[in-house]
Design an enzyme around this catalytic site. Sequence first.
Site, PDB file in Angstrom:
ATOM      1  N   ASP A 146       0.862  -1.195  -0.041  1.00 36.07           N
ATOM      2  CA  ASP A 146       0.045  -0.120  -0.106  1.00 36.07           C
ATOM      3  C   ASP A 146       1.095   1.029  -0.009  1.00 36.07           C
ATOM      4  O   ASP A 146       1.950   1.236  -0.643  1.00 36.07           O
ATOM      5  CB  ASP A 146      -0.850   0.001   1.201  1.00 36.07           C
ATOM      6  N   HIS A 210      -3.794   5.960   4.097  1.00 32.11           N
ATOM      7  CA  HIS A 210      -4.302   4.839   3.690  1.00 32.11           C
ATOM      8  C   HIS A 210      -4.032   3.551   4.356  1.00 32.11           C
ATOM      9  O   HIS A 210      -4.629   2.745   4.990  1.00 32.11           O
ATOM     10  CB  HIS A 210      -4.261   4.655   2.310  1.00 32.11           C
ATOM     11  N   SER A 527     -11.205  -0.965   0.589  1.00 29.38           N
ATOM     12  CA  SER A 527      -9.644  -1.231   1.418  1.00 29.38           C
ATOM     13  C   SER A 527      -9.776  -1.437   2.914  1.00 29.38           C
ATOM     14  O   SER A 527      -8.874  -1.507   3.508  1.00 29.38           O
ATOM     15  CB  SER A 527      -8.827   0.386   1.241  1.00 29.38           C
TER      16      SER A 527
END
Length: 735
Positions: A146, A210, A527
Site C-alpha cells: 500500500d 491509507h 480498502s
Amino acid sequence: MLDVWKLRESLVLASLIIFTLSMFMWCNHGSSDKRQVYTVYMGTCQRARFQLQAFTPVCFMKFFPECSSTVGSEVLLYCYHRSFNGFAAKLTKDEAAKLREKDGVVSVFRSQKKQLHTTRSWDFMGFNKKVKRSIIESDIIVGMLDTGIWPESQSFNDTGLGPIPKKWKGTCQSSANFTCNRKIIGAKYYRANGDISPYDYKSPRDSEGHRTHTSSTAAGGLVSKASLYGIAKGTARGRICWSDGCYDEDILAAFDDAIADGVDIISLSVGSFFSSEYFDDTIAIGAFHSMKNGVLTLNSAGNSGPILSSITNFSPWSLSVAASTIDRKFITKVKLGNGKIYEGTSINTFDLKGKMYPFITGAAVPNTSRGYTSEDSRFCVPGTLNETLVKGKIVFCDYNSDGTGPAEAGAIGAVFQSGAHKDYVFTYSLPLSNLNLDDGRNVLNYVNTTGNRTATTFKTNVEDDQFAPFIVSFSSRGPNPATPDILKPDATAPGVDILAAWSEAVPLTETKDDTRIVPCNIISGTSMSCPHATGAAVYVKSFHPTWSSAAIKSALMTTAFPMSSKNNLEAEFAYGAGHINPAQAAQSGLVYDAGEIDYVKFLCGQGYTPKQLKLITESNFTCSEETNGVVWDLNYPSFTLSTTPGNSITRVFHRTVTNVGSPVSTYKVVVNAPPGLIIQVQPSVLSFKSLGQKLTFIGTVGAEIGNSMISGSLIWDDGVHQVRSPIVAYASLVE
C-alpha cells in the site's frame, strides 16, 4: 514498500509487512517519449536455466543484448527473479509486440496506474478480545502492499513483544525518518520512475494515511479509548502507492520480494480501473505465485459499485472482499431558526455550542467579479462564492462535494442536499451536514421564504444501525467479468466508517486551512474491508499453519454469516458467500481445498496454451480433453452457472471436501432451493473416519432463468459444523 510487523497483544498476533511500491527508474534507441513502461511476464523461476544471481542481466539481455542490463538504466526498470520471472522496461509498441511472439514470454502489457480502494467492527463480526487465541499467532507474517506506514502510531508499539520470527528473510529499508521494530519487522519502498513528489517521503513512511489505517485494522495492537475527537469511541485493533497512484511494475516487484521474504498472508487494498485477463494483471500474477508458495492473497473488490461486473480483483486463487456496514451510523443534525431539526450525515468534529448563525443559499451569493452566476454558485464549487457575503455564515448548497468551496470562502458551516447515497460518510474541514432531497427541499424553502434566517449544526452523534450489515453502495459488484461461472466477490467484511490509525503527516482533510492532525481517522472503502478479512485469515492460519491458501479461503467463505437480498438486490453479486465470521472460520469442519494443478486444469479450460502454462508452472503439463478442466469442476467453495436470458440450464459440479473437524463424523446435505432452482447432491451423506480424509460428491443444478438471478445454498451439516456454499444461477449478457 515492505513494512513488516510482529504482532502481539493485537487483533491478530502476526508479523506484518507493508510493501510501499516505489524504487528509482533511470540504449535509449529513439525518442524517449515514444517509450512506455511495459511488464514482461515470463512465468515461474526456472533455476535450471538461470542461476539466481545471474538472472538480473539475463532476463533482459536475452531480448535486448545491445542495451545496458543494469536495473535502473534508462530502459530496464526491474528484473523479477526471486519468486517468478520477468522484467519491467521502457519499450516502444513495436518492441512490445515482438516480445509477445518470443519463446519464454507469457504476456506483455502496458503498465497501468491502479487506485487505492479506500474498532467496533471486530466486535460486530463476533470477534471480541475474549476469543480463543493460538500460541503461534506472533510467528505469522502479513505483507501489506500500500502507501506506507506511520510507525509512531500506538497501534504499532512493540512493547512486550518477543523476537522477530526466524523465517523472516526480508529487510528494513531504514532512513533518517523511519525505523522498524518488533511489530513492523521490515519495510521497503518501490518507485520505478524515481519521481517522488514533495508531498511524499522518500522512505516507507506513510504520507497520506491509507496504509496506516488498513495495517492497524488488519493487525495493529490494542489502543484503548481510540476515537476521532470523541466520535466512535472504542478500542482500535489490528508502500506500493504514492500520491499519484500505484503502478503495475512496482506492485509486481513487491510481490516478488514478499513471497521470497517469507510472508504468510498478503493483503492488497488496490485495484485496476478496468478488468483484465488473469495474466495481463499484475495483482492476479502476483497472487498466483503467492498461491504456489502457500500464501493467500486477499484483495479489495473495488469501489465502483453498485454497477454490475464492476469488480476488478477476481482471480480464483485470491479472496475478493466486498465492503459492508456495521451496526452504527453517524448523524449530524441541523437546527433552523424556526426550531425545526433535520438529521443529515457526515463526521463533524466541530462543536458550534448551539450558536445560531446567518443562513444563506449559495445561489444568492455568486462571485460576479469572476463572471459566475447563481446557477454556478448554487453548487458551492470553489471560486464561485462571494467571500464577502459568505464569511461568517452557514451556506446551503445544491451539491454533495468535499466542502472546499464554502470553507475557502470563509463560511462558518454548510448544509448540502443531494440524491447521492448516504450509507457512508466523510469528514469535512468545517461544520457540515448532508441532507436527503426531501429534507433539503424543506430547508431550502425556509431559507428562501424567511426573513431573518439562521441555522446551526451539531457535532456528530453515533446511533445504532438496525439494518446492518448490508453491502454499501460503492462496493464493486459481480458477476465475474473474466469467468462468469466463478462467483465474485467471495465474501464481505466491515468497510464502512471504520476507525483506525492514521498518518500524522497530513491534516484530516485536504483543505488548505485544515490544521487538525489526528492519530486515528474514520474512513470507508473496500480498502477497509480487505484488512478485516486479512485479520480473519491470519487468525485461521494461526490454528492451522499447514493449511493451503485455498483451505483458508474455503474456511472463511463456508462459515460466513448468510446475508439477505432484501437489503441488497444484487444478492451474492454484492456479498458473495456472506459476512466473514472469524471465530467460526477456525473451526470450519470441512474445506474445499485446491492446489496449483487444480488451477492449471482450470486455465486449460479457459484457453491458455500448454506453452503458456509450462512457463507459468515450470511443469510439462499438457492440456487435453481429459485435463481441460471445466470451470464447474474447479474445487471452489461456491457454485455458479449462467446462460443467456430466458433459457434453462443444467450444470454438473464435481467437488471434494477434506475433513478438518471431528475425526469420525457424518455430514448430511441440506439444500435450500427456491422456485426455479433444482439442486441434487449425490451422495447425500458423507461419512468420515479420520482427519484429512477426502470425500467427493456430485452436485447437479438446474435452473429456469428469466432476465435476473436465482440463488440457493448447499450445506453439509454434522450437527456441530454447518459448511455452507451459495449456489447462484443467472442470466448473463455475455455468451
